[in-house]
Design a protein around this motif. Structure first.
Motif, PDB file in Angstrom:
ATOM      1  N   LYS A   1       0.794  -1.207   0.000  1.00  0.00           N
ATOM      2  CA  LYS A   1       0.000   0.000   0.000  1.00  0.00           C
ATOM      3  C   LYS A   1       0.840   1.276   0.000  1.00  0.00           C
ATOM      4  N   ASP A   2       2.108   1.155   0.290  1.00  0.00           N
ATOM      5  CA  ASP A   2       2.945   2.356   0.314  1.00  0.00           C
ATOM      6  C   ASP A   2       3.476   2.729  -1.056  1.00  0.00           C
ATOM      7  N   VAL A   3       3.137   1.900  -2.057  1.00  0.00           N
ATOM      8  CA  VAL A   3       3.595   2.173  -3.414  1.00  0.00           C
ATOM      9  C   VAL A   3       2.566   3.064  -4.110  1.00  0.00           C
ATOM     10  N   LYS A   4       3.032   4.190  -4.817  1.00  0.00           N
ATOM     11  CA  LYS A   4       2.143   5.126  -5.515  1.00  0.00           C
ATOM     12  C   LYS A   4       2.554   5.227  -6.977  1.00  0.00           C
ATOM     13  N   LEU A   5       1.584   5.381  -7.844  1.00  0.00           N
ATOM     14  CA  LEU A   5       1.839   5.546  -9.271  1.00  0.00           C
ATOM     15  C   LEU A   5       1.506   6.973  -9.691  1.00  0.00           C
ATOM     16  N   ASP A   6       2.360   7.607 -10.520  1.00  0.00           N
ATOM     17  CA  ASP A   6       2.141   8.957 -11.084  1.00  0.00           C
ATOM     18  C   ASP A   6       1.914  10.009 -10.002  1.00  0.00           C
ATOM     19  N   ALA A   7       2.634   9.895  -8.892  1.00  0.00           N
ATOM     20  CA  ALA A   7       2.467  10.878  -7.822  1.00  0.00           C
ATOM     21  C   ALA A   7       3.070  12.215  -8.243  1.00  0.00           C
ATOM     22  N   GLY A   8       2.418  13.344  -7.816  1.00  0.00           N
ATOM     23  CA  GLY A   8       2.942  14.677  -8.120  1.00  0.00           C
ATOM     24  C   GLY A   8       2.086  15.763  -7.493  1.00  0.00           C
ATOM     25  N   ALA A   9       2.664  16.982  -7.426  1.00  0.00           N
ATOM     26  CA  ALA A   9       1.917  18.130  -6.885  1.00  0.00           C
ATOM     27  C   ALA A   9       0.844  18.570  -7.872  1.00  0.00           C
ATOM     28  N   HIS A  10      -0.202  19.167  -7.331  1.00  0.00           N
ATOM     29  CA  HIS A  10      -1.291  19.633  -8.191  1.00  0.00           C
ATOM     30  C   HIS A  10      -0.808  20.732  -9.126  1.00  0.00           C
ATOM     31  N   LYS A  11      -1.381  20.766 -10.315  1.00  0.00           N
ATOM     32  CA  LYS A  11      -1.114  21.809 -11.286  1.00  0.00           C
ATOM     33  C   LYS A  11      -2.437  22.511 -11.611  1.00  0.00           C
ATOM     34  N   TYR A  12      -2.392  23.859 -11.603  1.00  0.00           N
ATOM     35  CA  TYR A  12      -3.633  24.618 -11.786  1.00  0.00           C
ATOM     36  C   TYR A  12      -3.583  25.445 -13.062  1.00  0.00           C
ATOM     37  N   GLY A  13      -4.778  25.716 -13.599  1.00  0.00           N
ATOM     38  CA  GLY A  13      -4.885  26.470 -14.834  1.00  0.00           C
ATOM     39  C   GLY A  13      -4.887  27.978 -14.578  1.00  0.00           C
ATOM     40  N   ILE A  14      -5.385  28.728 -15.543  1.00  0.00           N
ATOM     41  CA  ILE A  14      -5.475  30.183 -15.436  1.00  0.00           C
ATOM     42  C   ILE A  14      -6.922  30.604 -15.655  1.00  0.00           C
TER      43      ILE A  14
ATOM     44  N   TYR B   1      -8.504  27.389  -9.888  1.00  0.00           N
ATOM     45  CA  TYR B   1      -8.756  26.652  -8.639  1.00  0.00           C
ATOM     46  C   TYR B   1      -8.962  25.158  -8.894  1.00  0.00           C
ATOM     47  N   THR B   2      -8.706  24.622 -10.123  1.00  0.00           N
ATOM     48  CA  THR B   2      -8.913  23.206 -10.461  1.00  0.00           C
ATOM     49  C   THR B   2      -7.640  22.618 -11.043  1.00  0.00           C
ATOM     50  N   CYS B   3      -7.177  21.451 -10.478  1.00  0.00           N
ATOM     51  CA  CYS B   3      -5.965  20.787 -10.965  1.00  0.00           C
ATOM     52  C   CYS B   3      -6.215  20.285 -12.379  1.00  0.00           C
ATOM     53  N   THR B   4      -5.287  20.595 -13.256  1.00  0.00           N
ATOM     54  CA  THR B   4      -5.464  20.197 -14.653  1.00  0.00           C
ATOM     55  C   THR B   4      -5.148  18.731 -14.896  1.00  0.00           C
ATOM     56  N   VAL B   5      -4.554  18.028 -13.869  1.00  0.00           N
ATOM     57  CA  VAL B   5      -4.196  16.615 -14.011  1.00  0.00           C
ATOM     58  C   VAL B   5      -5.296  15.725 -13.447  1.00  0.00           C
ATOM     59  N   CYS B   6      -5.619  15.977 -12.197  1.00  0.00           N
ATOM     60  CA  CYS B   6      -6.543  15.058 -11.524  1.00  0.00           C
ATOM     61  C   CYS B   6      -7.946  15.624 -11.322  1.00  0.00           C
ATOM     62  N   GLY B   7      -8.132  16.947 -11.566  1.00  0.00           N
ATOM     63  CA  GLY B   7      -9.448  17.550 -11.386  1.00  0.00           C
ATOM     64  C   GLY B   7      -9.751  17.975  -9.968  1.00  0.00           C
ATOM     65  N   TYR B   8      -8.773  17.893  -9.073  1.00  0.00           N
ATOM     66  CA  TYR B   8      -8.983  18.306  -7.686  1.00  0.00           C
ATOM     67  C   TYR B   8      -9.318  19.813  -7.645  1.00  0.00           C
ATOM     68  N   GLU B   9     -10.311  20.197  -6.829  1.00  0.00           N
ATOM     69  CA  GLU B   9     -10.717  21.598  -6.694  1.00  0.00           C
ATOM     70  C   GLU B   9     -10.314  22.099  -5.322  1.00  0.00           C
ATOM     71  N   ARG B  10      -9.426  23.061  -5.343  1.00  0.00           N
ATOM     72  CA  ARG B  10      -9.002  23.645  -4.069  1.00  0.00           C
ATOM     73  C   ARG B  10     -10.002  24.708  -3.627  1.00  0.00           C
ATOM     74  N   SER B  11      -9.918  25.104  -2.364  1.00  0.00           N
ATOM     75  CA  SER B  11     -10.846  26.092  -1.810  1.00  0.00           C
ATOM     76  C   SER B  11     -10.603  27.470  -2.431  1.00  0.00           C
ATOM     77  N   LYS B  12     -11.696  28.195  -2.736  1.00  0.00           N
ATOM     78  CA  LYS B  12     -11.601  29.553  -3.244  1.00  0.00           C
ATOM     79  C   LYS B  12     -11.568  30.534  -2.074  1.00  0.00           C
TER      80      LYS B  12
END
Length: 507
Positions: free
Chosen positions: A64-77, A82-93
């Motif tokens: 379970k400690d193994v991760k695939l494609d791990a990385g910091a969120h990347k956001y658009g303009i 406020y939305t990660c362009t890789v995973c779709g995560y939405e950070r707080s506004k």
């Protein structure tokens, strides 16, 4: 045999897990070659696991400690910041500001390089004419910029950007040629409006308002321009009924004052004919107290300046259209003549009412009610002039030929209560000395000073859209009058009242 079977069972179980296991050969078995080293192939989820800072795909096997494609969120303009362009995560506004600062729009109307809404309109303290013009300008400006400018007296604090309407304590060196107004820059971005007359000051304010209507106005170069005269000169004169040959005197007084409109009292048939014949530049209206060819309250008006729209005569009585009628309280038959006039230059209308009130105070008070009701019922909000001999001297009455007691309430009070101005006090360009000049002086009848004391009994009351510019009494005797018993060097036993007004025009 049992031990061997168990061993085989464990091996089978490990194989089922996909793990290759090397087993020791029994001592009685033939030696074999060991298999390659263990190899494990991890399996991962097809969806993202996210935290506030990163995303990854988690292992679905036991590691379970193994991760695939791990990385910091990347956001658009723009909208995607406020939305990660890789995973779709939405950070707080960030929280929405309920009252965010508003960037001001660039000013739509600019005066001498400064926004019009930064200006204050200033007039001289106590100058009601300048105040009214200043307020009218501020109202016009509000139609341009959506907010009304402050209008203050020159006793207020200097605000920097100011519009001076007429002379003030902060702008005293104003100049304009006769018949012209000026608009000039002064004191930095401030602006000075000036004219020697009310008509000119109205024209200056109107010009400034019109120039600003195009958006910008700059008076680095002073504006000097001519204006239309909005003034009207009103005169009231009791001519005195008598058989004395005084026409040359009376005519001299009238012509030297050159009134636009003249209200006469005690206008006998002789004076009526003289007025018609010798003052041919004037039109006239009026009817006698007892019908044709009797004493009247003639009204004269300059035919070159005004058109007569309506006119007539009414009797001060309970039956005002009945010739010769009077109130029960009246000592004499009393009338008023009226004229609805229209100025040819701008079609501005006003009403002239001319009368001679009774010596009875109850009759006088009833007459004021009648005059005011007639004006308001028939002419609405038009400017109204009421001129005449009112037979009362500032709350003083006559009783059987002797000087009576002061009364707490009389004609002048009642007119004020009904919204009229007494021009004697309302004129902005007159002095205290002007207001004290008597209209019915002792010198006329030196043998009866008790009754005929130094009195003011001739008036001009006004109401409606106008400015009262000047009030005066012409008490100067005519030149070379000759001698007439009882009158000395005077033309009548009354002095005329002369009032200069400006018929107001909205900006």
């Amino acid at each position: 045999m049992m031990k061997k079977a168990g061993r085989i069972s464990v091996i089978a179980s490990l194989a089922a897990c996909g793990v290759l296991v090397a087993c020791a050969a029994p001592s009685d078995a033939t030696p074999v070659t060991p298999p390659p080293e263990d190899v494990h192939s991890h399996t991962f989820a097809t969806t993202w696991t996210v935290t506030e800072t990163e995303h990854y795909k988690a292992a679905t096997c036991e590691h379970k400690d193994v991760k695939l494609d791990a990385g910091a969120h990347k956001y658009g303009i723009g909208d995607a910041r406020y939305t990660c362009t890789v995973c779709g995560y939405e950070r707080s506004k960030p929280p929405v500001d309920p009252d965010p600062p508003v960037e001001p729009d660039p000013p739509t109307h600019v005066l001498n390089g400064a926004a019009l809404y930064d200006y204050t309109v200033v007039y001289a303290d106590g100058n009601d004419t300048a105040r009214t013009i200043a307020e009218s300008f501020a109202e016009k400006a509000a139609a341009y910029i959506g907010v009304e400018l402050n209008v203050v007296t020159d006793r207020s604090k200097d605000t920097g950007n100011e519009i001076f309407v007429g002379l003030t304590s902060r702008s005293t060196s104003c100049k304009a040629a006769s018949g012209k107004y000026s608009i000039a820059a002064t004191n930095g971005d401030s602006v000075q409006l000036y004219s020697a007359t009310t008509s000119g000051l109205i024209a200056a304010a109107r010009r400034l308002a019109d120039d600003l209507g195009d958006g910008n106005a700059d008076y680095a170069t002073t504006v000097n321009d001519a204006y239309d005269d909005l003034g009207v000169k009103i005169m009231s004169y009791n001519l005195r009924v008598s058989n004395e040959d005084r026409w040359s005197r009376l005519k001299q007084i009238i012509t030297r004052n050159d009134p636009d409109v003249l209200g006469t009292q005690e206008c006998s048939p002789i004076w009526q004919e003289k007025l018609k014949t010798d003052l041919s530049d004037y039109g006239y209206v009026g009817e006698g107290r007892s019908g044709p060819n009797t004493e009247a309250c003639f009204i004269l008006y300059k035919k070159s300046k005004f058109d007569l729209v309506d006119s007539g005569t009414r009797w001060l009585s309970d039956t005002p259209t009945v010739v010769g009628s009077k109130y029960a309280e009246s000592a004499y038959i009393r009338i008023y003549n009226y004229a609805l006039l229209e100025r040819k230059s701008d079609e501005k209308r006003f009403v002239m009412i001319n009368t001679h009130l009774d010596i009875s105070q109850p009759a006088r008070l009833k007459s004021v009610d009648a005059l005011d009701s007639f004006a308001s019922d028939n002419f609405g909000d038009l400017p109204v002039f009421v001129t005449g001999d009112f037979n009362t001297d500032v709350n003083e009455i006559d009783t059987n030929g002797t000087k009576g007691e002061l009364l707490p309430y009389d004609v002048d009070d009642k007119f004020i209560d009904k919204g009229y101005l007494n021009t004697r006090f309302a004129a902005t360009g007159s002095t205290a000395a002007d207001r004290r000049v008597h209209t019915f002086p002792t010198t006329m009848y030196p043998g009866n000073n008790l009754l005929y004391s130094e009195r003011i009994i001739d008036y001009c009351f006004v109401k409606g859209g106008l400015f009262v510019d000047k009030y005066r009494v012409d008490n100067v005797p005519p030149e070379n009058p000759g001698e007439i018993a009882g009158l000395g060097a005077d033309a009548s036993d009354h002095y005329p009242v002369v009032v200069d007004v400006t018929l107001y025009r909205n900006l």
